[in-house]
Design a protein around this motif. Structure first.
Motif, PDB file in Angstrom:
ATOM      1  N   THR A 111      35.875  23.135   8.844  1.00 45.32           N
ATOM      2  CA  THR A 111      37.315  23.126   9.078  1.00 45.32           C
ATOM      3  C   THR A 111      37.967  21.906   8.444  1.00 45.32           C
ATOM      4  OG1 THR A 111      37.006  24.317  11.157  1.00 45.32           O
ATOM      5  CG2 THR A 111      39.090  23.176  10.856  1.00 45.32           C
ATOM      6  N   ILE A 112      37.338  20.755   8.577  1.00 44.21           N
ATOM      7  CA  ILE A 112      37.876  19.543   7.967  1.00 44.21           C
ATOM      8  C   ILE A 112      37.883  19.666   6.447  1.00 44.21           C
ATOM      9  CG2 ILE A 112      37.435  17.088   7.592  1.00 44.21           C
ATOM     10  CD1 ILE A 112      36.526  16.958  10.516  1.00 44.21           C
ATOM     11  N   ALA A 113      36.834  20.238   5.885  1.00 42.44           N
ATOM     12  CA  ALA A 113      36.775  20.395   4.433  1.00 42.44           C
ATOM     13  C   ALA A 113      37.870  21.321   3.920  1.00 42.44           C
ATOM     14  CB  ALA A 113      35.401  20.927   4.026  1.00 42.44           C
ATOM     15  N   VAL A 114      38.089  22.433   4.607  1.00 41.39           N
ATOM     16  CA  VAL A 114      39.128  23.360   4.180  1.00 41.39           C
ATOM     17  C   VAL A 114      40.511  22.724   4.302  1.00 41.39           C
ATOM     18  CG1 VAL A 114      40.283  25.528   4.788  1.00 41.39           C
ATOM     19  CG2 VAL A 114      37.805  25.446   4.622  1.00 41.39           C
ATOM     20  N   LEU A 115      40.750  22.015   5.395  1.00 43.45           N
ATOM     21  CA  LEU A 115      42.053  21.377   5.572  1.00 43.45           C
ATOM     22  C   LEU A 115      42.270  20.250   4.569  1.00 43.45           C
ATOM     23  CD1 LEU A 115      42.420  21.357   9.437  1.00 43.45           C
ATOM     24  CD2 LEU A 115      43.704  22.703   7.784  1.00 43.45           C
ATOM     25  N   ALA A 123      28.327  24.019  15.962  1.00 46.26           N
ATOM     26  CA  ALA A 123      29.567  23.302  16.257  1.00 46.26           C
ATOM     27  C   ALA A 123      29.844  22.226  15.220  1.00 46.26           C
ATOM     28  CB  ALA A 123      29.501  22.695  17.656  1.00 46.26           C
ATOM     29  N   VAL A 124      28.810  21.496  14.832  1.00 48.74           N
ATOM     30  CA  VAL A 124      28.980  20.461  13.809  1.00 48.74           C
ATOM     31  C   VAL A 124      29.361  21.086  12.476  1.00 48.74           C
ATOM     32  CG1 VAL A 124      27.767  18.682  12.505  1.00 48.74           C
ATOM     33  CG2 VAL A 124      27.473  18.814  14.968  1.00 48.74           C
ATOM     34  N   LEU A 125      28.699  22.183  12.117  1.00 45.58           N
ATOM     35  CA  LEU A 125      29.021  22.858  10.864  1.00 45.58           C
ATOM     36  C   LEU A 125      30.446  23.425  10.882  1.00 45.58           C
ATOM     37  CD1 LEU A 125      25.678  24.704  10.117  1.00 45.58           C
ATOM     38  CD2 LEU A 125      26.624  22.721   8.932  1.00 45.58           C
TER      39      LEU A 125
END
Length: 85
Positions: free
Chosen positions: A71-75, A64-66
């Motif tokens: 997702t944050i990195a891609v966005l 879940a953390v990964l």
């Protein structure tokens, strides 16, 4: 009971995969990949409960953390790319 939950999760996997392929925008595709990651977490947890191996919950939490960080990195990459142009 666990088999019914697993089947329902695989159906939602398929729906999210269809959305990832046919999403009209990139953000729809990222959101559907995040949904697939969330359903993977649920599948790992259900598998842990079905096999009485409760250490799978720890694995699901790490995943879940990964998933959140990915997702944050891609966005941030996508939004940062639009701000530069």
């Amino acid at each position: 009971m666990f088999a019914a939950v697993a089947v329902a999760l695989f159906v939602t996997f398929a729906l999210a995969l269809i959305r990832a392929i046919s999403g009209p925008t990139v953000f729809d595709r990222v959101l559907s990949l995040n949904v697939i990651g969330t359903k993977t977490i649920l599948l790992i947890a259900v598998l842990g409960f079905a096999t009485d191996r409760y250490d799978f919950i720890d694995i699901a939490l790490v995943y879940a953390v990964l998933n959140l960080i990915g997702t944050i990195a891609v966005l941030r990459y996508l939004v940062g790319d639009k701000e530069r142009s």
